[in-house]
Design a protein around this motif. Structure first.
Motif, PDB file in Angstrom:
ATOM      1  N   GLU A 162     100.488  54.152 102.773  1.00 10.46           N
ATOM      2  CA  GLU A 162     100.088  55.409 102.154  1.00 10.46           C
ATOM      3  C   GLU A 162     100.587  56.599 102.961  1.00 10.46           C
ATOM      4  N   ARG A 163     100.681  56.455 104.275  1.00  9.95           N
ATOM      5  CA  ARG A 163     101.255  57.518 105.097  1.00  9.95           C
ATOM      6  C   ARG A 163     102.742  57.704 104.764  1.00  9.95           C
ATOM      7  N   ASP A 164     103.431  56.580 104.522  1.00  8.86           N
ATOM      8  CA  ASP A 164     104.830  56.658 104.126  1.00  8.86           C
ATOM      9  C   ASP A 164     104.966  57.395 102.799  1.00  8.86           C
ATOM     10  N   VAL A 165     104.052  57.090 101.884  1.00  8.38           N
ATOM     11  CA  VAL A 165     104.071  57.733 100.573  1.00  8.38           C
ATOM     12  C   VAL A 165     103.772  59.230 100.717  1.00  8.38           C
ATOM     13  N   LEU A 166     102.808  59.572 101.576  1.00  8.29           N
ATOM     14  CA  LEU A 166     102.474  60.977 101.803  1.00  8.29           C
ATOM     15  C   LEU A 166     103.681  61.732 102.364  1.00  8.29           C
ATOM     16  N   ALA A 167     104.377  61.117 103.304  1.00  9.72           N
ATOM     17  CA  ALA A 167     105.571  61.754 103.866  1.00  9.72           C
ATOM     18  C   ALA A 167     106.618  61.980 102.779  1.00  9.72           C
ATOM     19  N   ALA A 168     106.736  61.009 101.869  1.00  3.66           N
ATOM     20  CA  ALA A 168     107.684  61.138 100.760  1.00  3.66           C
ATOM     21  C   ALA A 168     107.279  62.283  99.833  1.00  3.66           C
ATOM     22  N   SER A 174     110.116  62.116  93.765  1.00  3.13           N
ATOM     23  CA  SER A 174     109.444  61.656  92.554  1.00  3.13           C
ATOM     24  C   SER A 174     108.960  60.234  92.761  1.00  3.13           C
ATOM     25  N   ASN A 175     108.171  59.730  91.819  1.00  2.00           N
ATOM     26  CA  ASN A 175     107.711  58.343  91.923  1.00  2.00           C
ATOM     27  C   ASN A 175     108.884  57.365  91.966  1.00  2.00           C
ATOM     28  N   ALA A 176     109.906  57.638  91.167  1.00  6.01           N
ATOM     29  CA  ALA A 176     111.078  56.753  91.151  1.00  6.01           C
ATOM     30  C   ALA A 176     111.790  56.778  92.501  1.00  6.01           C
ATOM     31  N   ASP A 177     111.896  57.971  93.097  1.00  5.22           N
ATOM     32  CA  ASP A 177     112.553  58.085  94.406  1.00  5.22           C
ATOM     33  C   ASP A 177     111.733  57.410  95.499  1.00  5.22           C
ATOM     34  N   ILE A 178     110.400  57.547  95.414  1.00  7.23           N
ATOM     35  CA  ILE A 178     109.526  56.896  96.388  1.00  7.23           C
ATOM     36  C   ILE A 178     109.691  55.391  96.296  1.00  7.23           C
ATOM     37  N   THR A 191     100.698  54.011  91.886  1.00  8.67           N
ATOM     38  CA  THR A 191      99.364  53.616  92.353  1.00  8.67           C
ATOM     39  C   THR A 191      99.101  54.159  93.744  1.00  8.67           C
ATOM     40  N   HIS A 192     100.094  54.031  94.627  1.00  8.69           N
ATOM     41  CA  HIS A 192      99.937  54.549  95.990  1.00  8.69           C
ATOM     42  C   HIS A 192      99.733  56.065  95.983  1.00  8.69           C
ATOM     43  N   VAL A 193     100.504  56.763  95.156  1.00  2.82           N
ATOM     44  CA  VAL A 193     100.367  58.216  95.069  1.00  2.82           C
ATOM     45  C   VAL A 193      98.952  58.584  94.624  1.00  2.82           C
ATOM     46  N   SER A 194      98.442  57.895  93.610  1.00  4.45           N
ATOM     47  CA  SER A 194      97.085  58.168  93.117  1.00  4.45           C
ATOM     48  C   SER A 194      96.052  57.964  94.205  1.00  4.45           C
ATOM     49  N   ARG A 195      96.217  56.904  95.001  1.00  2.00           N
ATOM     50  CA  ARG A 195      95.267  56.626  96.072  1.00  2.00           C
ATOM     51  C   ARG A 195      95.337  57.685  97.166  1.00  2.00           C
ATOM     52  N   VAL A 196      96.558  58.102  97.493  1.00  2.67           N
ATOM     53  CA  VAL A 196      96.730  59.137  98.515  1.00  2.67           C
ATOM     54  C   VAL A 196      96.054  60.429  98.071  1.00  2.67           C
ATOM     55  N   LEU A 197      96.291  60.829  96.820  1.00  2.08           N
ATOM     56  CA  LEU A 197      95.698  62.062  96.309  1.00  2.08           C
ATOM     57  C   LEU A 197      94.178  61.973  96.319  1.00  2.08           C
ATOM     58  N   ALA A 198      93.650  60.814  95.925  1.00  2.28           N
ATOM     59  CA  ALA A 198      92.191  60.641  95.891  1.00  2.28           C
ATOM     60  C   ALA A 198      91.601  60.718  97.298  1.00  2.28           C
ATOM     61  N   LYS A 199      92.231  60.056  98.256  1.00  2.08           N
ATOM     62  CA  LYS A 199      91.703  60.048  99.626  1.00  2.08           C
ATOM     63  C   LYS A 199      91.762  61.420 100.280  1.00  2.08           C
ATOM     64  N   LEU A 200      92.773  62.208  99.918  1.00  2.00           N
ATOM     65  CA  LEU A 200      92.935  63.532 100.514  1.00  2.00           C
ATOM     66  C   LEU A 200      92.234  64.625  99.715  1.00  2.00           C
ATOM     67  N   VAL A 206     101.788  68.276  94.458  1.00  2.00           N
ATOM     68  CA  VAL A 206     102.239  69.514  95.087  1.00  2.00           C
ATOM     69  C   VAL A 206     101.238  69.947  96.156  1.00  2.00           C
ATOM     70  N   GLN A 207      99.946  69.791  95.864  1.00  2.00           N
ATOM     71  CA  GLN A 207      98.924  70.088  96.864  1.00  2.00           C
ATOM     72  C   GLN A 207      99.100  69.181  98.077  1.00  2.00           C
ATOM     73  N   ALA A 208      99.390  67.907  97.838  1.00  2.00           N
ATOM     74  CA  ALA A 208      99.600  66.977  98.951  1.00  2.00           C
ATOM     75  C   ALA A 208     100.788  67.415  99.798  1.00  2.00           C
ATOM     76  N   ALA A 209     101.848  67.881  99.157  1.00  3.01           N
ATOM     77  CA  ALA A 209     103.022  68.352  99.896  1.00  3.01           C
ATOM     78  C   ALA A 209     102.674  69.551 100.759  1.00  3.01           C
ATOM     79  N   ILE A 210     101.813  70.432 100.251  1.00  4.14           N
ATOM     80  CA  ILE A 210     101.383  71.578 101.032  1.00  4.14           C
ATOM     81  C   ILE A 210     100.583  71.134 102.250  1.00  4.14           C
ATOM     82  N   LEU A 211      99.713  70.118 102.057  1.00  2.00           N
ATOM     83  CA  LEU A 211      98.951  69.581 103.187  1.00  2.00           C
ATOM     84  C   LEU A 211      99.878  69.004 104.253  1.00  2.00           C
ATOM     85  N   VAL A 212     100.913  68.321 103.819  1.00  2.00           N
ATOM     86  CA  VAL A 212     101.883  67.756 104.766  1.00  2.00           C
ATOM     87  C   VAL A 212     102.485  68.872 105.599  1.00  2.00           C
ATOM     88  N   LYS A 213     102.848  69.970 104.938  1.00  2.00           N
ATOM     89  CA  LYS A 213     103.444  71.103 105.648  1.00  2.00           C
ATOM     90  C   LYS A 213     102.442  71.711 106.621  1.00  2.00           C
TER      91      LYS A 213
END
Length: 218
Positions: A162-168, A174-178, A191-200, A206-213
């Protein structure tokens, strides 16, 4: 078996614009407009009742505006929101993303691009108008993007994958690129993206990308 169509609600206070958007979107065989709203309050009610895949949301509307409506809809988890506005200003761009919008487009968008954006948002991807992408990236670099929330979530609950997915997500993939970068299926990536968003506690990628930054993980 016929694939399910993407269900869309249109929210705009001008009936003529809603009619034009309906005409553009329903040219695509895989999209169905299932509801319309002339203000944010009705948009929230329609989203809750109809459970569309995507709400195409104007920002300037009487009563409850599009940003407040976007926040209510994404917080409830009833639909993804694609903001479509005539106003190319930072207050609306950052406000929409902070509220959880999965996409931000200008009304000058070509019909083919709008249809593609609806499909991408329905598939779980984020979409940003080319006209504002450079400004958004500049804000990222200068750390000028407003924080998603005053309390930053802990990343400790994320698994290694999930950390790898968050970095992506932070790289805007996009999901296809991930899926391609991690050698997994697109369904697994989603599925991983959904879990990451839920946990964070993020309403959109886009919000997740802002958190990464903000966390300096880029």
């Amino acid at each position: 078996m016929t694939a399910a169509r993407i269900r869309v609600v249109l929210a705009d206070d001008h009936a003529a614009i809603r009619a034009g958007l309906r005409l553009m979107l329903e040219q695509a065989a895989d999209i169905a407009v299932v509801g319309e709203a002339a203000d944010g309050t009705v948009a929230i009610r329609q989203a809750g009742a109809l459970r569309p895949d995507v709400v195409v949301m104007d920002i300037r509307m009487p009563g409850t505006d599009g940003i407040a409506a976007t926040r209510a809809i994404t917080s409830a988890g009833v639909a993804d929101v694609l903001v479509l506005t005539s106003f190319d200003i930072d207050e609306y761009l950052f406000g929409a993303l902070r509220a959880g919008a999965a996409g931000f487009l200008l009304k000058s968008v070509e019909p083919v691009a709008l249809v593609d954006a609806v499909r991408r948002v329905a598939a779980g991807d984020g979409v940003i108008a080319p006209e504002v992408t450079r400004r958004l990236l500049t804000a990222f670099v200068s750390a000028a993007v407003p924080e998603v929330s005053s309390t930053r979530p802990s990343f400790d609950a994320l698994t290694s994958r999930e950390r790898d997915v968050l970095a992506a997500l932070g790289r805007g993939l996009s999901n296809a690129d991930i899926a391609a970068s991690l050698a997994i299926t697109e369904a697994t990536a989603k599925t991983h993206v959904s879990r990451v968003l839920a946990k964070l506690g993020c309403a959109s990628r886009v919000q997740a990308a802002i958190l990464v930054k903000e966390a300096g993980l880029t």
